[in-house]
Design a protein around this motif. Structure first.
Motif, PDB file in Angstrom:
ATOM      1  N   LEU A 259       0.517  -1.602   0.127  1.00  0.00           N
ATOM      2  CA  LEU A 259       0.295  -0.725   0.396  1.00  0.00           C
ATOM      3  C   LEU A 259       1.005   1.132   0.169  1.00  0.00           C
ATOM      4  O   LEU A 259       0.456   2.065  -0.449  1.00  0.00           O
ATOM      5  CB  LEU A 259      -1.043  -0.139   1.053  1.00  0.00           C
TER       6      LEU A 259
ATOM      7  N   HIS B  69      -4.219   5.912  -0.137  1.00  0.00           N
ATOM      8  CA  HIS B  69      -5.111   5.336   0.796  1.00  0.00           C
ATOM      9  C   HIS B  69      -5.598   5.598   1.045  1.00  0.00           C
ATOM     10  O   HIS B  69      -5.636   6.274   2.662  1.00  0.00           O
ATOM     11  CB  HIS B  69      -4.767   3.108   0.141  1.00  0.00           C
ATOM     12  N   THR B  70      -6.986   5.865   1.133  1.00  0.00           N
ATOM     13  CA  THR B  70      -8.086   6.471   2.468  1.00  0.00           C
ATOM     14  C   THR B  70      -7.483   5.205   3.946  1.00  0.00           C
ATOM     15  O   THR B  70      -7.234   4.117   3.377  1.00  0.00           O
ATOM     16  CB  THR B  70      -9.663   6.274   2.140  1.00  0.00           C
TER      17      THR B  70
ATOM     18  N   ALA C  57     -10.025   4.244   5.423  1.00  0.00           N
ATOM     19  CA  ALA C  57     -10.825   2.726   5.517  1.00  0.00           C
ATOM     20  C   ALA C  57     -10.771   1.725   4.205  1.00  0.00           C
ATOM     21  O   ALA C  57     -11.027   0.996   4.571  1.00  0.00           O
ATOM     22  CB  ALA C  57     -12.936   4.062   4.700  1.00  0.00           C
ATOM     23  N   GLU C  58      -9.742   2.126   3.669  1.00  0.00           N
ATOM     24  CA  GLU C  58      -9.525   1.296   1.764  1.00  0.00           C
ATOM     25  C   GLU C  58      -8.519   0.552   2.634  1.00  0.00           C
ATOM     26  O   GLU C  58      -8.193  -0.450   2.291  1.00  0.00           O
ATOM     27  CB  GLU C  58      -9.195   2.124   0.886  1.00  0.00           C
TER      28      GLU C  58
ATOM     29  N   ARG D 110     -10.188  -1.918   4.735  1.00  0.00           N
ATOM     30  CA  ARG D 110     -10.377  -3.101   3.570  1.00  0.00           C
ATOM     31  C   ARG D 110      -9.524  -4.210   3.172  1.00  0.00           C
ATOM     32  O   ARG D 110      -9.423  -5.516   3.099  1.00  0.00           O
ATOM     33  CB  ARG D 110     -11.096  -2.715   2.728  1.00  0.00           C
ATOM     34  N   ARG D 111      -8.250  -4.281   2.530  1.00  0.00           N
ATOM     35  CA  ARG D 111      -7.377  -4.446   1.632  1.00  0.00           C
ATOM     36  C   ARG D 111      -6.752  -4.905   2.734  1.00  0.00           C
ATOM     37  O   ARG D 111      -6.311  -6.198   2.698  1.00  0.00           O
ATOM     38  CB  ARG D 111      -6.239  -3.370   0.980  1.00  0.00           C
TER      39      ARG D 111
END
Length: 92
Positions: A28, A45-46, A48-49, A52-53
């Motif tokens: 990331l 990436h936020t 939240a992202e 999730r990842r």
């Protein structure tokens, strides 16, 4: 926008795929592993992202925290390369 995040996790039995989780975090963006299950991550990436990842490669009973930060202090354990860490922190 760039985010400075701390990613912390507990991998519970059974499973405990530390390499898989570490690799997901490192994909990331530039990162630094401060402790066994604590990473600093500089990413586009936020939060939240990122959550999730990383969560996607974890077992259902594992624990994950993604924390956005604006500043941090650490002890000088094992002489961390503070200049390298600061260079990651200030990337656009």
């Amino acid at each position: 926008m760039a985010y400075n995040l701390f990613v912390a996790y507990d991998l519970m039995s059974p499973g405990q795929s530390y390499d898989t989780v570490r690799d997901a975090i490192q994909r990331l963006g530039p990162s630094w592993q401060f402790q066994f299950s604590l990473f600093y991550l500089h990413t586009q990436h936020t939060p939240a992202e990122v959550f999730r990842r990383v969560h996607a490669v974890m077992d259902a009973n594992d624990r994950l925290a993604v924390i956005q930060c604006q500043g941090a202090l650490v002890t000088n354990w094992d002489h961390p390369p503070l200049n390298e860490i600061n260079a990651i922190w200030t990337q656009p």
